[in-house]
Design an enzyme around this catalytic site. Structure first.
Site, mmCIF file in Angstrom:
data_model
loop_
_atom_site.group_PDB
_atom_site.id
_atom_site.type_symbol
_atom_site.label_atom_id
_atom_site.label_comp_id
_atom_site.label_asym_id
_atom_site.label_seq_id
_atom_site.Cartn_x
_atom_site.Cartn_y
_atom_site.Cartn_z
ATOM 1 N N THR A 34 52.507 37.341 37.210
ATOM 2 C CA THR A 34 50.972 36.934 37.474
ATOM 3 C C THR A 34 50.362 38.549 37.573
ATOM 4 O O THR A 34 49.422 38.370 38.809
ATOM 5 C CB THR A 34 50.282 36.366 39.387
ATOM 6 O OG1 THR A 34 52.065 37.424 40.121
ATOM 7 C CG2 THR A 34 51.943 35.290 38.648
ATOM 8 N N ARG B 47 49.727 41.352 35.672
ATOM 9 C CA ARG B 47 48.698 41.790 34.678
ATOM 10 C C ARG B 47 49.404 41.419 32.822
ATOM 11 O O ARG B 47 50.557 41.880 32.740
ATOM 12 C CB ARG B 47 47.663 43.003 34.492
ATOM 13 C CG ARG B 47 46.563 43.257 34.798
ATOM 14 C CD ARG B 47 45.567 42.702 34.311
ATOM 15 N NE ARG B 47 44.241 42.827 35.713
ATOM 16 C CZ ARG B 47 44.300 42.521 36.909
ATOM 17 N NH1 ARG B 47 44.977 40.798 37.347
ATOM 18 N NH2 ARG B 47 43.766 42.614 37.669
ATOM 19 N N GLU C 134 44.332 38.098 26.527
ATOM 20 C CA GLU C 134 44.012 36.704 27.169
ATOM 21 C C GLU C 134 42.498 36.612 27.358
ATOM 22 O O GLU C 134 41.443 37.157 27.271
ATOM 23 C CB GLU C 134 44.369 37.871 28.783
ATOM 24 C CG GLU C 134 43.792 35.824 29.826
ATOM 25 C CD GLU C 134 44.127 37.110 31.692
ATOM 26 O OE1 GLU C 134 43.346 37.029 31.886
ATOM 27 O OE2 GLU C 134 45.039 37.307 31.902
ATOM 28 N N HIS D 148 45.143 32.345 35.147
ATOM 29 C CA HIS D 148 45.093 33.971 35.606
ATOM 30 C C HIS D 148 44.133 32.684 37.037
ATOM 31 O O HIS D 148 42.397 33.248 37.323
ATOM 32 C CB HIS D 148 44.049 34.643 34.962
ATOM 33 C CG HIS D 148 43.542 36.009 35.860
ATOM 34 N ND1 HIS D 148 44.135 37.103 34.467
ATOM 35 C CD2 HIS D 148 44.208 36.180 36.603
ATOM 36 C CE1 HIS D 148 43.796 38.186 35.184
ATOM 37 N NE2 HIS D 148 44.285 38.056 36.804
#
Length: 318
Positions: A229, A231, A260, A279
């Site tokens: 959680t 990067r 991402e 995210h």
């Protein structure tokens, strides 16, 4: 206004704006709309809390303090901005509870096979005997906390409550009350060899990029679960995919990825032992209010000439 301080606040609610105005008559509030209409205001900004894009930050030549609404600054500070003389503070500390809950929620979904039970429910099946031999207990497992800051420290506390043995990997090696043993970076392979579950909440910096790569995945206990959680770039994605395919990693629980978002044809999307959330692990009711309280306290300190809280080391990136 004599000795005025121009403060840009983007997206703030009326309550925060009123509290800012009440702090001092030196404050001259500037809105994002004003900056859009009058770009010549940007060099005059002394304080920025949202409302100014990374592309326009170099124009803020009078900037003395930048407050971010999140914890990470990896996507914000260019080498040129890092070299400039202004303070950066973040909202670190307000994410610990929601992110820890998110990580353990994803973990329980795998260890208790909740996703498969949900699939059965949708087809009105009752086959609990299918699960008995394959569910897992967290109690007795070793939780490896990768990055023992506010989030990692709270995750360690929750892990202990589940009856897990908790170890940590920290750059400084400084002990933590909820971590049985703390490892330094040079001891990282031993840390990974001991971990049944790795919870990664590292920021992305030059030193943390690909902290988990080929060598680290090879060191993990067979079937280990990896949760990220922090990067996406702290994990080498190709190495993760290979470890999943070879069974060295039992499951990957990812709220962040690299790249991402993932391209639609990326193999991680289709893997049965991968669970992805987009995210949002830090999101929770009252997020903006909690971040606003940090800004308000720092603004009070700034005007009084006192040290600010949550100061980011621009060189280290956190």
């Amino acid at each position: 206004m004599a000795d005025s301080v121009k403060v840009l606040i983007g997206g703030a609610d009326a309550e925060l704006l009123a509290q800012v105005r009440a702090l001092s008559n030196r404050i001259e509030l500037v809105s994002a709309e004003q900056v859009e209409q009058r770009p010549e205001l940007i060099p005059e900004l002394e304080i920025v809390y949202g409302g100014l894009s990374r592309a326009r930050l170099p124009e803020a030549t009078g900037l003395r303090w930048l407050q971010t609404g999140g914890a990470g600054v990896d996507g914000l500070l260019t080498p040129e901005l890092r070299a400039r003389d202004f303070i950066v503070t973040n909202a670190s500390g307000i994410h610990a509870e929601p992110i820890a809950e998110h990580m353990f929620g994803m973990l329980l979904m795998v260890t208790r096979r909740l996703a498969e039970a949900w699939d059965q429910q949708k087809t009105r099946q009752w086959k609990g005997y299918d699960f008995g031999a394959s569910v897992q207990l967290l109690a007795g497992k070793t939780l490896g906390v990768l990055g023992v800051g506010a989030i990692g420290g709270h995750s360690a506390k929750v892990g202990q409550a589940f009856g897990m043995r908790v170890i940590g990997l920290r750059r400084t090696g400084e002990p933590h009350p909820h971590v049985e043993r703390m490892y330094r970076p040079e001891e990282r392979l031993e840390f990974f060899r001991e971990s049944d579950v790795v919870m990664n909440s590292l920021p992305l910096t030059e030193n943390t990029r690909h902290t988990m790569s080929w060598e680290e995945f090879a060191a993990l206990r067979p079937g280990a679960i990896v949760v990220n959680t922090g990067r996406g770039g702290t994990i080498h994605t190709d190495a993760l995919v290979a470890a999943l395919r070879e069974g060295r990693v039992g499951a990957a629980l990812l709220d962040v990825t690299d790249p991402e978002p993932l391209p639609e044809d990326h193999p991680l999307w289709a893997m049965e032992n991968v669970y992805i959330t987009p995210h949002y692990s830090g999101a929770h009711p009252g997020y903006q209010q909690r971040a606003g309280r940090i800004f308000l306290e720092n603004l009070r300190r700034y005007l009084a000439g006192e040290p600010l809280v949550n100061v980011v080391d621009k060189t280290e990136g956190y």
